[in-house]
Design an enzyme around this catalytic site. Structure first.
Site, mmCIF file in Angstrom:
data_model
loop_
_atom_site.group_PDB
_atom_site.id
_atom_site.type_symbol
_atom_site.label_atom_id
_atom_site.label_comp_id
_atom_site.label_asym_id
_atom_site.label_seq_id
_atom_site.Cartn_x
_atom_site.Cartn_y
_atom_site.Cartn_z
ATOM 1 N N SER A 146 0.868 -1.129 0.007
ATOM 2 C CA SER A 146 -0.037 0.108 -0.122
ATOM 3 C C SER A 146 0.795 1.194 0.045
ATOM 4 O O SER A 146 1.653 1.577 -0.940
ATOM 5 C CB SER A 146 -0.944 -0.041 1.121
ATOM 6 O OG SER A 146 -1.754 0.888 1.055
ATOM 7 N N GLU A 240 -9.458 -4.215 -6.500
ATOM 8 C CA GLU A 240 -9.120 -3.108 -5.933
ATOM 9 C C GLU A 240 -9.181 -1.691 -6.593
ATOM 10 O O GLU A 240 -8.952 -1.631 -7.933
ATOM 11 C CB GLU A 240 -7.693 -3.306 -5.577
ATOM 12 C CG GLU A 240 -7.473 -4.298 -4.329
ATOM 13 C CD GLU A 240 -5.969 -4.318 -3.766
ATOM 14 O OE1 GLU A 240 -5.608 -3.242 -3.087
ATOM 15 O OE2 GLU A 240 -5.283 -5.034 -3.887
ATOM 16 N N HIS A 270 -7.412 -5.435 -0.213
ATOM 17 C CA HIS A 270 -6.348 -4.451 -0.048
ATOM 18 C C HIS A 270 -5.495 -5.255 1.235
ATOM 19 O O HIS A 270 -6.298 -5.640 2.363
ATOM 20 C CB HIS A 270 -6.596 -3.337 0.122
ATOM 21 C CG HIS A 270 -5.303 -2.375 0.295
ATOM 22 N ND1 HIS A 270 -4.803 -1.961 -0.878
ATOM 23 C CD2 HIS A 270 -5.039 -1.445 0.943
ATOM 24 C CE1 HIS A 270 -4.013 -1.300 -0.778
ATOM 25 N NE2 HIS A 270 -3.901 -0.856 0.838
#
Length: 298
Positions: A146, A240, A270
């Protein structure tokens, strides 16, 4: 898609997905409660490695060492939207990578927004990279999820500009590379993403950036000038919002002549790698990433 991933997706969607997260303080507080692995799970998944805290030369974090480690170091940069998480919350990932790669892992504890805005996180990551280089002159791999994936790519650009050796390879799990939230997958996956709405991207980006422009290449590596990256591996979920954040950077890397690989996991939410050992898709991701790191550090 495994039945365990289906169950986990439903739980994540029910617990995390929220259209508006409040002002920046409320957003950070909610993220710090929800993101990352809870402490009991993190401790349980830390078995098989020795953990040593580090706090020196402005670097905070922890070393995770497997038994009889091989040469080379992996620098791991946790995610959390730049506002949350820590080396502890990401131990299910870092400990698994340490065991599977047989390398020491330096998990950096960088400063978080809104208390510390861009580029504080990157400054801390660069300091940790220098520590990793000193500990393993023969090679340092870099990985992150991320926001940590975005920082890993920004590290490559800044290392090049500062004359530092490039990482041996880079692994990015669902990297956040476009803080403008302007990619096509923001629209096509707006209702399919299990954790976020498109509006959340702007909310988190604002807390991190402050007055900095979202297209700054060290904040949004998507907009970096084309250049050759180290060997790279990207893993992302097909549903996503950040699908294109991985896919487009991968395509640009290939066009610049870099060795780059992309794997898209159907149904994966995620940061699903936190469920290594429980969800088959998480185990597959960590295993493939470990093999990739091992190959480039060996």
């Amino acid at each position: 898609m495994s039945w365990r991933l289906r169950v986990a997706r439903r739980l994540v969607r029910a617990l995390v997905r929220e259209r508006y997260w409040g002002d920046e303080r409320a957003l950070a507080q909610r993220a710090r409660k929800l993101f990352g692995s809870p402490r009991p799970w993190a401790v349980l998944m830390s078995r098989g490695v020795t953990i040593t805290a580090i706090a020196e030369n402005g670097v905070r974090g922890e070393w995770l060492a497997p038994w009889d480690p091989h040469p080379g170091v992996l620098l791991y940069i946790h995610g959390g939207g730049y506002v949350s998480c820590s080396p502890m919350t990401h131990r299910p990932i870092t400990a698994a990578l340490a065991r599977r790669t047989r390398r020491r892992v330096l998990s950096v504890d960088y400063r978080l927004a809104p208390e510390h805005r861009f580029p504080a996180a990157l400054d801390d990551v660069m300091a940790a990279y220098r520590v990793a280089l000193a500990a393993a002159p023969r090679g340092v791999a870099v990985a992150g999820d991320s926001a940590g994936g975005g920082l890993a790519l920004a590290l490559c650009e800044r290392a090049r500009s500062e004359g530092l050796p490039s990482p041996a390879c880079v692994v990015c799990f669902s990297p956040w590379t476009d803080l403008t939230g302007s990619s096509e997958s923001m629209r096509t996956n707006a209702e399919r993403d299990s954790m976020f709405y498109p509006a959340n991207i702007a909310q988190f980006a604002s807390v991190y950036l402050g007055t900095a422009p979202p297209r700054a290449s060290l904040a949004s590596p998507m907009f970096a000038a084309p250049s050759k990256l180290p060997a790279s591996l990207f893993h992302v979920g097909a549903e996503e919002l950040l699908l294109d954040d991985a896919r487009l950077v991968h395509q640009r890397a290939r066009q610049s002549g870099s060795e780059s690989y992309l794997r898209i996991f159907k149904g994966a939410f995620h940061a699903w790698q936190h469920l290594y050992g429980v969800v088959p898709e998480a185990t597959a991701s960590i295993t493939e990433a470990s093999d990739f790191i091992h190959r480039h550090l060996d």
